[in-house]
Design a protein around this motif. Structure first.
Motif, PDB file in Angstrom:
ATOM      1  N   THR A 196     -36.860 -45.957  14.336  1.00  0.00           N
ATOM      2  CA  THR A 196     -38.170 -46.698  14.352  1.00  0.00           C
ATOM      3  C   THR A 196     -38.865 -46.665  12.953  1.00  0.00           C
ATOM      4  O   THR A 196     -39.510 -47.632  12.688  1.00  0.00           O
ATOM      5  N   THR A 197     -38.547 -45.816  12.237  1.00  0.00           N
ATOM      6  CA  THR A 197     -39.210 -45.702  11.004  1.00  0.00           C
ATOM      7  C   THR A 197     -38.203 -45.293   9.820  1.00  0.00           C
ATOM      8  O   THR A 197     -37.543 -44.296  10.089  1.00  0.00           O
ATOM      9  N   LEU A 198     -38.180 -46.021   8.751  1.00  0.00           N
ATOM     10  CA  LEU A 198     -37.272 -45.821   7.782  1.00  0.00           C
ATOM     11  C   LEU A 198     -37.972 -45.696   6.406  1.00  0.00           C
ATOM     12  O   LEU A 198     -38.625 -46.967   6.260  1.00  0.00           O
ATOM     13  N   THR A 199     -37.823 -45.034   5.760  1.00  0.00           N
ATOM     14  CA  THR A 199     -38.483 -44.814   4.413  1.00  0.00           C
ATOM     15  C   THR A 199     -37.527 -44.420   3.313  1.00  0.00           C
ATOM     16  O   THR A 199     -36.584 -43.848   3.605  1.00  0.00           O
TER      17      THR A 199
END
Length: 132
Positions: free
Chosen positions: A24-27
């Motif tokens: 869901t979140t990739l940084t």
């Protein structure tokens, strides 16, 4: 091996069972983000430099073509004068017409000697047959 299977096998080492995985979140790290931005800036600078070079080449071609056109124009005018002296008279009349038009359209009052503006057309030898 499929990515999900790789994750499942790694998670099994920690006694974790995975049925499905959704990211869901990739940084990314600061260094990686900075490197990507630097690459984009470098690509834009390269494109800008390429554009400047192409523009300079087009300007050069334009100058060459303009110079060739002016040279041909001078050659044709020279031939016209050599073939017929009336060409000079025609050019004087055209210049006088343009000057008169400019003065007539001006909002200012103009008092000038007609001799200075090539407006002394009545003194011109308009005989086409006369050779000088």
């Amino acid at each position: 091996m499929h990515k999900l299977q790789q994750l499942q096998s790694r998670a099994a080492n920690f006694n974790v069972a995975l049925d499905d995985v959704s990211i869901t979140t990739l940084t990314f790290g600061k260094e990686f983000t900075a490197a990507i931005e630097a690459k984009q800036v470098a690509a834009q600078e390269a494109e800008r430099a390429k554009f400047i070079v192409e523009k300079a080449e087009q300007d050069k071609r334009s100058a060459v073509i303009r110079a060739q056109g002016e040279a041909k124009s001078a050659q044709l005018i020279g031939q016209a004068i050599a073939n017929n002296q009336a060409f000079i008279t025609l050019r004087k009349i055209e210049a006088a017409r343009e000057i008169a038009q400019t003065i007539a359209n001006s909002a200012n009052k103009v008092y000038l000697s007609s001799d200075d503006l090539l407006l002394n057309l009545q003194e011109m030898n308009l005989d086409v047959d006369a050779k000088k």
